[in-house]
Design a protein around this motif. Structure first.
Motif, PDB file in Angstrom:
ATOM      1  N   SER A 298       1.096   1.574 -11.570  1.00 30.41           N
ATOM      2  CA  SER A 298       1.682   2.907 -11.175  1.00 30.41           C
ATOM      3  C   SER A 298       3.082   2.869 -11.708  1.00 30.41           C
ATOM      4  O   SER A 298       3.540   3.846 -12.313  1.00 30.41           O
ATOM      5  CB  SER A 298       1.547   3.392  -9.806  1.00 30.41           C
ATOM      6  OG  SER A 298       0.491   3.275  -9.151  1.00 30.41           O
TER       7      SER A 298
ATOM      8  N   SER B 152       4.287   5.783  -5.319  1.00 28.41           N
ATOM      9  CA  SER B 152       4.073   5.895  -6.940  1.00 28.41           C
ATOM     10  C   SER B 152       3.202   6.773  -7.391  1.00 28.41           C
ATOM     11  O   SER B 152       3.383   7.829  -8.212  1.00 28.41           O
ATOM     12  CB  SER B 152       3.677   4.329  -7.650  1.00 28.41           C
ATOM     13  OG  SER B 152       4.595   3.524  -7.228  1.00 28.41           O
ATOM     14  N   GLN B 153       1.979   6.973  -6.835  1.00 35.29           N
ATOM     15  CA  GLN B 153       0.968   7.921  -6.980  1.00 35.29           C
ATOM     16  C   GLN B 153       1.610   9.317  -6.820  1.00 35.29           C
ATOM     17  O   GLN B 153       1.329  10.212  -7.429  1.00 35.29           O
ATOM     18  CB  GLN B 153      -0.360   7.816  -6.049  1.00 35.29           C
ATOM     19  CG  GLN B 153      -1.573   7.799  -7.009  1.00 35.29           C
ATOM     20  CD  GLN B 153      -2.671   7.292  -6.278  1.00 35.29           C
ATOM     21  OE1 GLN B 153      -2.964   7.620  -5.064  1.00 35.29           O
ATOM     22  NE2 GLN B 153      -3.530   6.708  -6.941  1.00 35.29           N
TER      23      GLN B 153
ATOM     24  N   ALA C 249      -3.145  -4.704  -4.314  1.00 36.36           N
ATOM     25  CA  ALA C 249      -2.252  -3.261  -3.806  1.00 36.36           C
ATOM     26  C   ALA C 249      -1.082  -3.691  -4.608  1.00 36.36           C
ATOM     27  O   ALA C 249      -0.289  -2.747  -5.301  1.00 36.36           O
ATOM     28  CB  ALA C 249      -1.817  -3.524  -2.367  1.00 36.36           C
ATOM     29  N   ASN C 250      -0.624  -4.906  -5.005  1.00 34.88           N
ATOM     30  CA  ASN C 250       0.732  -5.397  -5.595  1.00 34.88           C
ATOM     31  C   ASN C 250       0.283  -4.905  -7.037  1.00 34.88           C
ATOM     32  O   ASN C 250       1.303  -4.258  -7.843  1.00 34.88           O
ATOM     33  CB  ASN C 250       1.030  -6.918  -5.500  1.00 34.88           C
ATOM     34  CG  ASN C 250       1.967  -7.034  -4.373  1.00 34.88           C
ATOM     35  OD1 ASN C 250       2.725  -6.162  -3.759  1.00 34.88           O
ATOM     36  ND2 ASN C 250       1.546  -8.084  -3.879  1.00 34.88           N
TER      37      ASN C 250
ATOM     38  N   HIS D 285       2.485   1.863  -3.448  1.00 29.86           N
ATOM     39  CA  HIS D 285       1.291   2.219  -4.214  1.00 29.86           C
ATOM     40  C   HIS D 285       1.088   3.721  -4.110  1.00 29.86           C
ATOM     41  O   HIS D 285       0.988   4.587  -5.017  1.00 29.86           O
ATOM     42  CB  HIS D 285       0.127   1.392  -4.338  1.00 29.86           C
ATOM     43  CG  HIS D 285      -0.984   1.811  -5.021  1.00 29.86           C
ATOM     44  ND1 HIS D 285      -2.327   1.179  -5.225  1.00 29.86           N
ATOM     45  CD2 HIS D 285      -0.835   2.298  -6.276  1.00 29.86           C
ATOM     46  CE1 HIS D 285      -2.966   1.603  -6.150  1.00 29.86           C
ATOM     47  NE2 HIS D 285      -2.192   2.176  -6.905  1.00 29.86           N
TER      48      HIS D 285
ATOM     49  N   GLY E 113      -1.829  -2.718  -8.309  1.00 30.74           N
ATOM     50  CA  GLY E 113      -1.681  -1.134  -8.117  1.00 30.74           C
ATOM     51  C   GLY E 113      -0.380  -0.496  -8.366  1.00 30.74           C
ATOM     52  O   GLY E 113      -0.282   0.355  -9.060  1.00 30.74           O
ATOM     53  N   HIS E 114       0.328  -1.316  -7.455  1.00 26.19           N
ATOM     54  CA  HIS E 114       1.903  -0.653  -7.435  1.00 26.19           C
ATOM     55  C   HIS E 114       2.569  -0.679  -8.693  1.00 26.19           C
ATOM     56  O   HIS E 114       3.272  -0.036  -9.250  1.00 26.19           O
ATOM     57  CB  HIS E 114       2.646  -1.209  -6.281  1.00 26.19           C
ATOM     58  CG  HIS E 114       3.976  -0.861  -6.087  1.00 26.19           C
ATOM     59  ND1 HIS E 114       4.917  -1.322  -5.082  1.00 26.19           N
ATOM     60  CD2 HIS E 114       4.785   0.305  -6.560  1.00 26.19           C
ATOM     61  CE1 HIS E 114       5.807  -0.788  -5.159  1.00 26.19           C
ATOM     62  NE2 HIS E 114       5.774   0.271  -5.975  1.00 26.19           N
TER      63      HIS E 114
ATOM     64  N   ASN F 232       0.679  -1.325  -0.004  1.00 26.76           N
ATOM     65  CA  ASN F 232       0.190  -0.022   0.090  1.00 26.76           C
ATOM     66  C   ASN F 232       0.928   1.377   0.073  1.00 26.76           C
ATOM     67  O   ASN F 232       0.464   2.305  -0.737  1.00 26.76           O
ATOM     68  CB  ASN F 232      -1.000   0.159   1.227  1.00 26.76           C
ATOM     69  CG  ASN F 232      -2.273  -0.763   0.959  1.00 26.76           C
ATOM     70  OD1 ASN F 232      -2.753  -0.987  -0.200  1.00 26.76           O
ATOM     71  ND2 ASN F 232      -2.697  -1.558   1.998  1.00 26.76           N
TER      72      ASN F 232
END
Lengths: 197, 197
Positions: free
Chosen positions: B146, A146-147, B139-140, A143, B142-143, A140
DNA sequence: CTAAATATGTGACATATATCACAAAGCTAT
DNA sequence: ATAGCTTTGTGATATATGTCACATATTTAG
């Protein structure tokens, strides 16, 4: 197996402290976790893996500095991220999907890591709710970070991104050649150089 | 509580299918999970939360389209991401750290979501190894996504980013005003318009 | 210690993108 | 159906950044 074993390697206490920043562990819990990680040492310029290789591990950097890079069709190298002490790094997509690496991971300094295979990662998560929670927490945060970086590309000029990086990680500018910093920021080396004037 | 209850809302089966794409669930497991999610419906232009608000939930989009935006010091709005059917969205940093939102979440179309509070999220993870694993997986991914987007900023011109987006999500170009797409890509509306010629 | 490789700074010029201004087209609410 | 708002396209010009070329400084390997 005696916990003391792991402490022969200084890297294990670093991992323990790192995990306990998120959640406390008993000795037994840490021994279980530590038993799944292997210590490795790499010299400057050595590759942990290269584009096209299998990605056998996720790496926890105990000391040193590594970078994740991508070589495009024109053979130009781009720095996706740096990872220093206390950071996790890998080509996560390739690692989790067991496909070939789309990026390379290379040392910028002599670096000590603890690494874990997918099999051991899954065993660990299945066997310990706590460590799975820890990895969720890390994912998390990754993530989110990165955002933030995406946002900086959308909202800021190269110069602003440069200044923010300089403020946040001044040490990087001593440890990393400017060409690589420029690549990380998404500008040419010459443009970055001119930001100094 | 009867599982049928949840199926009065069409949104619940969408969530179940979505989760079962990653891992299978028994009825009892899904009932437990579903009991922690609340359905909500928002109209076009409505905010799920605004910069400065608390962020009470993570949202699963069952239908419709929302965008995550950031307003900078000059009052200029920037699109951080879009989320359509089957995507999760929130200001994750604010949500997890219980701080005020640094971004806003707003509907571009009438949108149905299932939302979960931090308390329920934690209860869910503590009570179900499976769902925690599911969230870790998300989450992974999403990471990873990104990181891909960051890479596209480093390696590609605005025009290339535009063309890749067009290829990957052609539907977006029908559903979203060009001004917002331009913002998402990190270019001015005028520049994006000229890519068409 | 020396030669080679790598890293850095800077000028000249090319290119991509931003900004400002305006007009036309499309939607929306009454 | 109409007035007002939003969206889109496009010209003129300004600015940021990239590319190429070269000189100098610094690091690395033998």
């Amino acid at each position: 197996m005696n916990l003391g074993y792991f402490y022969l390697y200084l890297v294990y206490p670093i991992l323990r402290t790192h995990i306990e920043n998120v959640l406390p562990l008993t000795d037994a819990e840490f021994e279980f976790i530590a038993s799944k990680f292997r210590p490795k040492k790499f010299s400057k310029k050595q590759f942990l893996f290269r584009q096209g290789d299998d990605v056998p591990y996720v790496y926890f950097v105990a000391s040193g500095l590594i970078m994740l890079t991508f070589d495009d069709e024109q053979g130009k190298q781009h720095v996706v991220s740096f990872a220093m002490e206390d950071w996790w790094e890998s080509d996560y997509f390739a690692f989790f999907s067991k496909t070939k690496a789309t990026m390379s991971l290379q040392c910028l300094e002599e670096t000590e890591v603890l690494c874990i295979s997918l099999e051991d990662y899954q065993t660990l998560c299945a066997g310990s709710h706590k460590i799975e929670h820890f990895f969720l927490e890390k994912a998390n945060r990754g993530h989110i970070a990165s955002q933030q970086r995406i946002l900086s590309f959308i909202t800021s000029s190269a110069k602003d991104r440069y200044e923010r990086l300089l403020k946040r990680y001044p040490a990087l500018f001593q440890r990393v050649p400017k060409t690589l910093l420029a690549s990380y920021l998404g500008v040419s080396r010459e443009t970055l150089s001119r930001f100094n004037s």
